[in-house]
Design a protein around this motif. Structure first.
Motif, mmCIF file in Angstrom:
data_model
loop_
_atom_site.group_PDB
_atom_site.id
_atom_site.type_symbol
_atom_site.label_atom_id
_atom_site.label_comp_id
_atom_site.label_asym_id
_atom_site.label_seq_id
_atom_site.Cartn_x
_atom_site.Cartn_y
_atom_site.Cartn_z
ATOM 1 N N ALA A 1 0.725 -1.338 -0.050
ATOM 2 C CA ALA A 1 0.023 -0.020 0.018
ATOM 3 C C ALA A 1 0.824 1.186 0.104
ATOM 4 C CB ALA A 1 -1.026 0.006 1.067
ATOM 5 N N PRO A 2 1.555 1.445 -0.960
ATOM 6 C CA PRO A 2 2.598 2.488 -0.899
ATOM 7 C C PRO A 2 1.628 4.000 -1.273
ATOM 8 C CG PRO A 2 2.789 1.576 -3.184
ATOM 9 C CD PRO A 2 1.888 0.675 -2.142
ATOM 10 N N ARG A 3 2.116 5.055 -1.049
ATOM 11 C CA ARG A 3 1.625 6.292 -1.347
ATOM 12 C C ARG A 3 1.608 6.391 -2.854
ATOM 13 N NH1 ARG A 3 -0.863 9.419 -2.927
ATOM 14 N NH2 ARG A 3 -1.078 11.693 -2.298
ATOM 15 N N TYR A 4 2.636 6.094 -3.641
ATOM 16 C CA TYR A 4 2.983 6.251 -5.094
ATOM 17 C C TYR A 4 3.482 5.117 -5.565
ATOM 18 C CZ TYR A 4 2.522 11.294 -4.292
ATOM 19 O OH TYR A 4 2.149 12.710 -3.837
ATOM 20 N N ALA A 5 3.159 4.690 -6.918
ATOM 21 C CA ALA A 5 3.810 3.797 -7.695
ATOM 22 C C ALA A 5 4.104 4.592 -9.040
ATOM 23 C CB ALA A 5 2.809 2.913 -7.935
ATOM 24 N N VAL A 6 5.189 4.286 -9.257
ATOM 25 C CA VAL A 6 5.975 5.050 -10.637
ATOM 26 C C VAL A 6 6.215 3.811 -11.628
ATOM 27 C CG1 VAL A 6 7.424 6.682 -11.824
ATOM 28 C CG2 VAL A 6 6.886 6.570 -9.401
ATOM 29 N N VAL A 7 5.760 4.278 -12.975
ATOM 30 C CA VAL A 7 6.005 3.125 -14.049
ATOM 31 C C VAL A 7 6.627 4.098 -15.240
ATOM 32 C CG1 VAL A 7 4.194 1.594 -13.347
ATOM 33 C CG2 VAL A 7 3.562 3.558 -14.981
ATOM 34 N N ALA A 8 7.093 3.505 -16.359
ATOM 35 C CA ALA A 8 7.869 4.285 -17.538
ATOM 36 C C ALA A 8 6.946 5.136 -18.321
ATOM 37 C CB ALA A 8 8.563 3.170 -18.168
ATOM 38 N N SER A 9 5.645 4.735 -18.603
ATOM 39 C CA SER A 9 5.059 5.204 -19.639
ATOM 40 C C SER A 9 3.427 5.624 -19.035
ATOM 41 C CB SER A 9 4.850 4.358 -20.775
ATOM 42 O OG SER A 9 4.197 3.202 -20.515
ATOM 43 N N GLU A 10 2.835 6.430 -19.982
ATOM 44 C CA GLU A 10 1.658 6.955 -19.509
ATOM 45 C C GLU A 10 0.650 5.851 -19.515
ATOM 46 O OE1 GLU A 10 0.312 10.343 -21.755
ATOM 47 O OE2 GLU A 10 -1.518 10.932 -20.528
ATOM 48 N N GLN A 11 0.810 5.155 -20.700
ATOM 49 C CA GLN A 11 0.079 3.701 -21.163
ATOM 50 C C GLN A 11 0.304 2.728 -19.833
ATOM 51 O OE1 GLN A 11 1.818 1.712 -24.184
ATOM 52 N NE2 GLN A 11 -0.114 0.485 -24.462
ATOM 53 N N GLY A 12 1.458 2.570 -19.231
ATOM 54 C CA GLY A 12 1.645 1.695 -18.156
ATOM 55 C C GLY A 12 1.001 2.129 -17.055
ATOM 56 N N ALA A 13 0.856 3.403 -16.714
ATOM 57 C CA ALA A 13 0.411 4.135 -15.642
ATOM 58 C C ALA A 13 -1.138 3.880 -15.745
ATOM 59 C CB ALA A 13 0.385 5.601 -15.606
ATOM 60 N N GLN A 14 -1.621 3.937 -16.784
ATOM 61 C CA GLN A 14 -3.266 3.452 -16.782
ATOM 62 C C GLN A 14 -3.443 2.140 -16.657
ATOM 63 O OE1 GLN A 14 -5.178 6.096 -17.037
ATOM 64 N NE2 GLN A 14 -6.699 4.418 -16.511
ATOM 65 N N GLN A 15 -2.615 1.243 -17.053
ATOM 66 C CA GLN A 15 -2.572 -0.079 -16.867
ATOM 67 C C GLN A 15 -2.850 -0.540 -15.528
ATOM 68 O OE1 GLN A 15 0.388 -1.815 -19.601
ATOM 69 N NE2 GLN A 15 -0.161 -4.126 -18.598
ATOM 70 N N LEU A 16 -1.725 0.096 -14.711
ATOM 71 C CA LEU A 16 -1.685 -0.194 -13.453
ATOM 72 C C LEU A 16 -2.945 0.492 -12.421
ATOM 73 C CD1 LEU A 16 -0.083 -1.192 -11.072
ATOM 74 C CD2 LEU A 16 1.107 1.120 -10.810
ATOM 75 N N ARG A 17 -3.399 1.698 -12.916
ATOM 76 C CA ARG A 17 -4.601 2.374 -12.528
ATOM 77 C C ARG A 17 -5.777 1.345 -12.541
ATOM 78 N NH1 ARG A 17 -2.979 7.324 -15.298
ATOM 79 N NH2 ARG A 17 -1.595 8.242 -13.895
ATOM 80 N N ASP A 18 -5.864 0.785 -13.649
ATOM 81 C CA ASP A 18 -7.036 -0.283 -13.956
ATOM 82 C C ASP A 18 -6.898 -1.191 -13.070
ATOM 83 O OD1 ASP A 18 -7.916 1.596 -15.662
ATOM 84 O OD2 ASP A 18 -7.143 0.469 -17.440
ATOM 85 N N LEU A 19 -5.592 -1.926 -13.034
ATOM 86 C CA LEU A 19 -5.257 -3.248 -12.087
ATOM 87 C C LEU A 19 -5.660 -2.985 -10.746
ATOM 88 C CD1 LEU A 19 -1.872 -4.490 -13.095
ATOM 89 C CD2 LEU A 19 -4.021 -5.879 -12.882
ATOM 90 N N ILE A 20 -5.570 -1.789 -10.175
ATOM 91 C CA ILE A 20 -5.769 -1.648 -8.704
ATOM 92 C C ILE A 20 -6.971 -0.791 -8.290
ATOM 93 C CG2 ILE A 20 -3.162 -1.797 -7.994
ATOM 94 C CD1 ILE A 20 -2.824 1.199 -7.807
ATOM 95 N N LYS A 21 -7.660 -0.497 -8.988
ATOM 96 C CA LYS A 21 -8.953 0.334 -9.408
ATOM 97 C C LYS A 21 -9.909 -0.281 -8.224
ATOM 98 C CE LYS A 21 -11.380 0.391 -12.817
ATOM 99 N NZ LYS A 21 -11.447 0.709 -14.462
ATOM 100 N N GLY A 22 -10.590 0.457 -7.391
ATOM 101 C CA GLY A 22 -11.383 -0.286 -6.438
ATOM 102 C C GLY A 22 -10.942 -0.921 -5.289
ATOM 103 N N GLU A 23 -9.719 -1.017 -5.091
ATOM 104 C CA GLU A 23 -9.031 -1.733 -3.871
ATOM 105 C C GLU A 23 -8.922 -1.035 -2.555
ATOM 106 O OE1 GLU A 23 -6.578 -4.738 -4.662
ATOM 107 O OE2 GLU A 23 -6.809 -4.983 -6.937
ATOM 108 N N ASP A 24 -9.212 0.299 -2.720
ATOM 109 C CA ASP A 24 -9.057 1.189 -1.544
ATOM 110 C C ASP A 24 -7.663 1.307 -1.130
ATOM 111 O OD1 ASP A 24 -10.145 2.822 0.368
ATOM 112 O OD2 ASP A 24 -10.402 1.344 1.903
ATOM 113 N N LEU A 25 -6.813 1.417 -1.913
ATOM 114 C CA LEU A 25 -5.545 1.749 -1.659
ATOM 115 C C LEU A 25 -5.142 3.067 -1.791
ATOM 116 C CD1 LEU A 25 -3.735 -1.224 -4.103
ATOM 117 C CD2 LEU A 25 -3.972 -0.986 -1.616
ATOM 118 N N PRO A 26 -3.976 3.608 -0.975
ATOM 119 C CA PRO A 26 -3.864 5.001 -0.976
ATOM 120 C C PRO A 26 -3.016 5.573 -2.239
ATOM 121 C CG PRO A 26 -2.168 3.883 0.197
ATOM 122 C CD PRO A 26 -3.427 2.885 -0.051
ATOM 123 N N THR A 27 -2.707 4.450 -3.305
ATOM 124 C CA THR A 27 -1.776 4.565 -4.236
ATOM 125 C C THR A 27 -2.161 5.694 -5.293
ATOM 126 O OG1 THR A 27 -1.087 2.320 -3.674
ATOM 127 C CG2 THR A 27 0.066 3.270 -5.648
#
Ligand code: NAD
Ligand code: MG
Length: 395
Positions: A55-81
């Motif tokens: 449950a990190p405050r931030y996660a950082v990936v290389a590309s905008e596309q990767g960021a969207q992929q990660l957001r979709d993956l952890i969406k709805g999980e009540d993480l502070p990330t």
């Protein structure tokens, strides 16, 4: 002053071999450490798993596309990330005011800017990313001297040397040190006939006998360029002259390096080959915490062997010494040419024995210049990469 507990940690390169070992140690000490940021270039699904667990405050990936992929993956999980991307995101989580400790575990030159951002922000910086120090040499050490940052070596050899030196440390001279003995296993091809080395495959080169590591550093270990980079790293970290550092081949990887004092004492740091030991050491320094690594059983181990490196088999050691002697941008060029050559080898475009040949051609073709600042480092790095690509193309 003891640091406030819990300490907040950013891990640059959390999906890599060092990143995963770091998380393993942190998970053993939830009262001492919280995870502020996790970062990765690829393996987004794995980064998503790490986010769920820590449950990190931030996660950082290389590309905008990767960021969207990660957001979709952890969406709805009540993480502070919050998910960020690119170099800016990496530098942000390395320098954020809430962060106490930064683990610099990105591989290669890509780690330079975020590692320097952590140094400039005065963090406790755990340095695994040796390439950033080697390529920027005096620019890196000046940034360190000008900041309140504390740099602790994660590379097992440098961590061992650090442990064998008095703390606080001022200089080899004042500590009464004559030599540093940098140990290296000799990698998977220490005993293979030299005439067969041109045929080795990337998977054979990555099958290190003692350590489980990322592919780039595994190839560096097989050519012993890893020891060459570590030799330069040791000169910079401990302000040692090149002739004060000897490389010793030690196939068992139990002695992680040694310091020879003027009274005849030789201090060694030993342990099982598991990076969680240096990681736990640096995280908790000057305290000691459990790392999950079993105690070394010397009787089961039975014997420890030492031998001189074979210069015919490992030309990269000579190249690293020559680059250090040439000074200025020569180590930058060495590192850049090595990264290009290793990448080409890993992608089946270059033979194993041509790795040192490419590096040597590039080093011979460029005059070393003074590293006046970060711009000079970047120019030397870029030019050397272009030249290495040309040399590769001409082979
Ligand atoms: P690795 O390849 O297993 O992991 C590298 C990490 O960096 C991954 O998380 C990857 O996503 C990230 N990364 C790679 N390129 C990136 C880029 N361009 N931008 C952002 N992130 C990027 O490597 P590793 O074996 O963990 O090694 C990491 C560093 O630690 C290297 O500098 C290596 O020399 C050093 N080191 C490793 C070991 C070891 O045992 N693995 C030992 C000593 C030193
Ligand atoms: Mg090492």
């Amino acid at each position: 002053m003891p640091s406030p507990i819990p300490q907040s940690v950013s891990i640059l390169g959390s999906t890599g071999s060092i990143g995963v070992s770091t998380l393993d140690v942190l998970a053993r000490h939830p009262q001492r450490y919280t995870v502020f940021a996790l970062t990765a270039r690829e393996r987004i699904a794995e980064l998503g798993q790490q986010c769920r667990r820590f449950a990190p405050r931030y996660a950082v990936v290389a590309s905008e596309q990767g960021a969207q992929q990660l957001r979709d993956l952890i969406k709805g999980e009540d993480l502070p990330t919050e998910v960020l991307w690119g170099l800016e995101g990496l530098c942000q989580v390395a320098a954020a005011p809430e962060v106490d400790v930064v683990m610099a575990a990105i591989v290669g030159a890509a780690g330079l800017h975020p590692t320097l951002a952590a140094v400039e922000a005065g963090k406790k910086v755990l340095l695994a990313n040796k390439e950033s120090l080697v390529m920027a040499g005096p620019v890196f050490t000046r940034a360190l001297a000008a900041s309140d940052a504390q740099l602790l070596p994660i590379d097992s050899e440098h961590n061992a040397i650090f442990q064998c030196l008095p703390q606080p440390y001022s200089s080899l001279e004042e500590a009464g040190v004559e030599k540093i003995l940098l140990t290296g296993s000799g990698g998977p091809f220490r005993a293979r006939p030299v005439g067969e080395l041109h045929r080795v495959t990337p998977d054979e080169a990555c099958a290190h006998p003692n350590w489980s590591m990322g592919r780039k550093i595994s190839v560096d270990s097989a050519t012993m360029m890893n020891k060459g980079l570590e030799f330069i790293e040791a000169c910079l970290l401990f302000d040692a002259r090149p002739e004060q550092i000897d490389v010793v081949v030690h196939p068992q990887s139990i002695v992680h390096s040694m310091v020879q004092y003027r009274d005849g004492s030789l201090l060694a740091q030993m342990g099982n080959p598991d990076m969680r030991t240096p990681i736990a050491h640096a995280l908790a320094f000057p305290e000691r915490i459990d790392s999950g690594v079993a105690a070394l059983d010397l009787i089961a181990q039975g014997r420890l062997d030492f031998e001189a490196p074979d210069p015919q088999r490992f030309p990269c050691l000579r190249l690293a010494r020559e680059a250090m002697d040439a000074g200025g941008s020569a180590p930058t060029v060495l590192n850049a040419a090595n990264e290009i050559a290793v990448d080409a080898f890993l992608h089946g475009r270059l033979s194993f024995t041509s790795i040192p040949a490419v590096i040597e051609r590039v080093l011979e073709s460029v005059d070393a210049v003074e590293l006046t600042g970060l711009d000079a480092v970047e120019t030397a790095d870029r030019n050397a990469r272009e030249l290495a690509q040309k040399v590769l193309g001409a082979l």
